[in-house]
Enzyme design. Structure first.
Site, PDB file in Angstrom:
ATOM      1  N   HIS A   1      41.140  35.579  42.380  1.00  0.00           N
ATOM      2  CA  HIS A   1      42.586  35.736  42.533  1.00  0.00           C
ATOM      3  C   HIS A   1      43.008  37.209  42.581  1.00  0.00           C
ATOM      4  CE1 HIS A   1      46.466  34.163  42.946  1.00  0.00           C
ATOM      5  NE2 HIS A   1      46.621  33.505  41.815  1.00  0.00           N
TER       6      HIS A   1
ATOM      7  N   ASP B   1      45.293  35.486  47.409  1.00  0.00           N
ATOM      8  CA  ASP B   1      46.474  34.826  46.865  1.00  0.00           C
ATOM      9  C   ASP B   1      46.321  33.312  46.973  1.00  0.00           C
ATOM     10  OD1 ASP B   1      47.692  37.263  46.348  1.00  0.00           O
ATOM     11  OD2 ASP B   1      48.633  37.349  48.327  1.00  0.00           O
TER      12      ASP B   1
END
Length: 404
Positions: A375, A379
């Site tokens: 992450h 995204d």
């Protein structure tokens, strides 16, 4: 004349390995280029061949020892041919067990295989090995035991030695300590490191496999006849992944320092089971390869992983990983990324499930798919989009042909 056998160069940035198994014992005759031991590195196991013919006179390291590149691990006395019998004084004594009295086979069995032979009470000389150079594997022994109707290992010596008059039940409980192989230690460090360094997250979807199954059923015979390879499901997912990674390049990138490294190619690491653990050889330039070439690469990797002949070069690189837990029956999982990569696609078993289509409940062959990602770089919107592209390509394979 004595010749010292040293640890060969094992690959770029690899400076040491561990003695995995001695294939020749002191007193054994050795031919030129005949493997005398296997070395385990961080990624692969490699055989160390003898540069000369003669008699192996001594080991300079034991199984499990860590040895550096260039270190002397054995000595061979030159002059004897491979057919020369080993001197009786140097031969290993026969083990005091109930194993069949085939000392030549006993000397070449690995510890795990030797234990399986003793537990199942099979004759190793009657079993055809499927390992490298025809060597026996633990799986070969178990298969042979099942074939002769032996459903379970023989009782352990400790259990069989209990007094007959004892009223307490014999449970056969025991423990065994086995040193982790170098490959298993590396797998543990890399996976734990990925969890600690990356911000791991997993997104899921499910895929209707009807279209792929139909296409495979329709064309598999023609495909096999033309390309001499079986048409599997992995080729479809590899090509679908190429579409997704082209449209969402961050999923095919990785972080290096304070920079993001993007790739205009797709090198897919394919998780393959090997005797010592999971390995991830790389299908290079997957975006330019057809189904037949991808399937041949995967089949070759699987065979060489089983034989222990994968090289460091086979495992180097990779921009994205596909792991198929479905072959072991997994319904759903959260795969861990393969550093420095930033994403991994997890495939699972196909099972018939009721789904709602156009207001009606129908039964379809469904598969859960998972995308684990870093992450820090990817995204949630990008991860979900990439997984959705893969889903749509599998459910409508025509998209792969027209690059849609």
């Amino acid at each position: 004349m004595a010749t010292e056998i040293t640890v060969p160069v094992l690959g770029e940035s690899v400076t040491e390995g561990s003695i995995g198994e001695w294939l020749k014992q002191p007193g054994d005759a050795v031919a030129v280029d005949e493997p005398i031991c296997s070395l385990e590195t961080d990624k692969v196991a490699v055989d160390v061949p003898s540069p000369v013919a003669g008699i192996l006179s001594e080991h300079r390291a034991a199984e499990g020892d860590t040895v550096e590149v260039g270190a002397v691990i054995a000595v061979i006395e030159e002059g004897a041919s491979a057919g020369t019998p080993a001197p009786a004084a140097k031969a290993d004594p026969a083990p005091a067990t109930s194993a069949p009295a085939d000392t030549g086979a006993a000397q070449t069995l690995s510890p795990a295989v030797r234990r399986a032979v003793l537990e199942h009470g099979v004759d190793p000389s009657t079993i055809k090995g499927t390992g490298k150079d025809g060597r026996l594997t633990k799986e070969d022994v178990i298969a042979a035991a099942k074939a002769k109707g032996d459903p379970a290992p023989a009782p352990s010596p400790a259990a069989s030695s209990a007094p007959a008059e004892s009223s307490s039940p014999v449970t056969g409980r025991r423990e065994e300590r086995v040193k982790m192989t170098r490959m298993r230690q590396t797998i543990a460090k890399r996976l734990k490191g990925a969890q600690e360094e990356a911000a791991l997250l997993t997104t899921f979807n499910d895929v209707d496999m009807s279209a792929v199954i139909e296409a495979r059923t329709k064309y598999k015979d023609m495909f096999a006849k033309k390309h001499d390879i079986r048409l599997g499901f992995m080729g479809f997912f590899a090509k679908a992944a190429c579409l997704a990674l082209k449209d969402v390049p961050s999923v095919n990138a990785y972080i290096e320092g304070d920079e993001i490294v993007y790739h205009d190619y797709v090198d897919i690491s394919v998780a393959v089971s090997a005797p010592n653990g999971l390995v991830v050889p790389v299908i290079r330039d997957c975006q330019d390869k057809g189904f037949a070439r991808i399937e041949k690469d995967i089949a070759d990797f699987g065979k060489r992983a089983k034989d222990g002949t994968l090289t460091m070069a086979d495992m180097t690189g990779g921009t994205f990983t596909i792991s198929n837990g479905g072959v072991f029956g997994s319904l759903m999982s959260t795969p861990i990324i393969n550093p420095p990569q930033s994403a991994v696609l997890g495939l699972h078993r196909i099972e018939d499930r009721p789904v709602a289509i156009n207001g009606e409940v129908v039964i379809r062959p469904m598969m859960y798919i998972a995308l684990s990602y870093d992450h820090r770089l990817i995204d949630g919107r990008e991860a979900v989009t990439a997984l959705k592209i893969i889903k749509e390509a599998i459910e409508d394979p025509t998209r792969m042909l027209i690059d849609l």
